[in-house]
Structure formats: structure tokens, C-alpha cells
Scaffold this motif. Structure first.
Motif, PDB file in Angstrom:
ATOM      1  N   LYS A  85      33.293  39.606  51.451  1.00 61.91           N
ATOM      2  CA  LYS A  85      33.304  38.192  51.827  1.00 61.91           C
ATOM      3  C   LYS A  85      31.919  37.574  51.641  1.00 61.91           C
ATOM      4  N   LYS A  88      31.229  37.088  47.970  1.00 63.11           N
ATOM      5  CA  LYS A  88      31.978  35.950  47.428  1.00 63.11           C
ATOM      6  C   LYS A  88      31.321  34.629  47.817  1.00 63.11           C
ATOM      7  N   VAL A 103      48.263  31.005  41.045  1.00 63.91           N
ATOM      8  CA  VAL A 103      49.028  31.813  41.991  1.00 63.91           C
ATOM      9  C   VAL A 103      50.321  32.222  41.315  1.00 63.91           C
ATOM     10  N   LEU A 155      49.721  36.893  44.292  1.00 63.24           N
ATOM     11  CA  LEU A 155      48.301  37.041  44.014  1.00 63.24           C
ATOM     12  C   LEU A 155      47.708  35.704  43.593  1.00 63.24           C
ATOM     13  N   LEU A 164      41.437  36.652  44.442  1.00 62.06           N
ATOM     14  CA  LEU A 164      40.909  35.929  45.596  1.00 62.06           C
ATOM     15  C   LEU A 164      41.720  36.214  46.849  1.00 62.06           C
ATOM     16  N   ALA A 165      43.027  36.393  46.684  1.00 60.19           N
ATOM     17  CA  ALA A 165      43.889  36.665  47.832  1.00 60.19           C
ATOM     18  C   ALA A 165      45.126  37.407  47.360  1.00 60.19           C
ATOM     19  N   THR A 166      45.633  38.288  48.217  1.00 63.04           N
ATOM     20  CA  THR A 166      46.839  39.046  47.928  1.00 63.04           C
ATOM     21  C   THR A 166      47.720  39.041  49.163  1.00 63.04           C
ATOM     22  N   VAL A 167      48.998  38.798  48.961  1.00 57.53           N
ATOM     23  CA  VAL A 167      49.975  38.868  50.052  1.00 57.53           C
ATOM     24  C   VAL A 167      51.136  39.718  49.554  1.00 57.53           C
ATOM     25  N   GLU A 181      50.468  30.933  52.490  1.00 57.35           N
ATOM     26  CA  GLU A 181      49.715  32.079  53.021  1.00 57.35           C
ATOM     27  C   GLU A 181      48.712  32.606  51.986  1.00 57.35           C
ATOM     28  N   VAL A 182      49.118  32.621  50.714  1.00 57.45           N
ATOM     29  CA  VAL A 182      48.219  33.084  49.644  1.00 57.45           C
ATOM     30  C   VAL A 182      47.047  32.122  49.560  1.00 57.45           C
TER      31      VAL A 182
END
Length: 182
Positions: A85, A88, A103, A155, A164-167, A181-182
């Protein structure tokens, strides 16, 4: 294998190490001489790049147990996530992250053994996790869809394809509800 500066191929450069060292937590004061963390990190990085077993980490990176212990301890207490974090945030402030975000999701078929439920001796869904790790959700993000037992990976990536983000959701979940949420 070694470059002109005495650094093995794939090891962190001086510039990379300076950036990483700036966001690492301070060494604990324990009365003994501090270890060379750069050498240990190069061992962890070597293992992550090669996918080799911990026992195969070359001796030049210290004993493999030292690298494994540091890696595992920081995995459990959340240090790796905090370091990522911070890196980044610094990369964003320097303009290295482009915020053109894409996304998407994909469905992965679960192994047939996933449908059998907990085996003898297993704690099962919703059981207790080792200290410092989150317990798995009751459904393990495995759901029933037309393809059978599936998991969906949502993703978000930047324009350089850095995650950057994964759910992770059950396979039958829609993309739109997971988008927020992503």
C-alpha cells in the motif's frame, strides 16, 4: 549470473532497495546484531521469481529458514499488504500509476473434489484460521452455475496491467454487484 556491481541477476538494484527500505517497518530492538535485510529480501524475491521450494534458496541469501520466517511472519501480521500500500501511494504521487482502470471478471471451474465438503480432520468452512489470517467464508467463493462448481475472479487493473484490486466470488454471482466492491 553476476553483473559488474556484484549483484546477482534478478536481485534488487540499489535504487529498488532504497525505495523498498524506506517503507519497511523498523527492525525490532532485540539485543542482537540486526540481520542484512536486503540479502534476506533478495532470497524471498528469488524464491517468488523461480517458484522453487524454500529449501532451494541459494546460500548467498542466508539460510532459507531466515527468509521463510520473515516472509511468513509478515504474511500473518499484514506487513506485506502495508508495504504494498505504501509503495502504491508513493508510485501514485510520483505519477507512475495511470488511473485508467479496467474491470473484468473470469470464471474458473473448481476441482471436482471441492464438492465433497470437509474431509475427516479438516476444520471445514467457517472454521478457525491460524492466528493473524482471516477465516475463509462459509462458501469458499465456490458456487453452482451452468458450468458446475465455479469461482469468479473480478479484477481491476491500471493501464500498465498492474493489479489494483481483486475480489473472489461464487461463480453464479453477477459482475455488476461485484463492480462496486472491486
Amino acid at each position: 549470473m553476476w553483473n559488474d556491481h556484484g549483484i546477482a541477476r534478478g536481485d534488487l538494484t540499489d535504487e529498488q532497495w532504497a525505495r523498498l527500505e524506506a517503507v519497511l517497518p523498523p527492525l525490532p530492538r532485540m539485543g542482537r546484531k540486526p540481520r542484512d535485510r536486503r540479502q534476506c529480501f533478495d532470497g524471498i524475491w528469488w524464491r517468488a521469481r523461480t517458484g522453487s521450494p524454500w529449501r532451494d534458496v541459494p546460500e548467498r541469501y542466508r539460510p532459507w529458514e531466515t527468509a521463510y520466517t520473515l516472509f511468513r511472519r509478515w504474511q500473518i501480521d499484514g506487513t506485506w499488504a502495508a508495504v504494498l500500500k505504501k509503495l502504491k501511494v508513493k508510485a501514485d504521487a510520483a505519477g507512475h500509476i495511470e488511473w485508467e482502470v479496467s474491470v473484468d471478471s473470469t470464471v474458473c471451474r473448481a476441482h471436482p473434489a471441492c464438492g465433497r465438503g470437509p474431509q475427516k480432520g479438516a476444520s471445514g468452512p467457517g472454521g478457525t484460521a491460524p492466528e493473524g489470517l482471516e477465516a475463509e467464508p462459509a462458501d469458499h467463493a465456490i458456487g453452482r452455475s451452468r458450468g458446475g462448481l465455479t469461482t469468479k475472479i473480478h479484477l481491476a487493473v491500471d493501464s500498465s496491467f498492474h493489479a489494483l484490486a481483486t475480489v473472489i466470488t461464487a461463480g453464479q454471482r453477477g459482475d455488476a454487484p461485484a463492480f462496486t466492491e472491486v
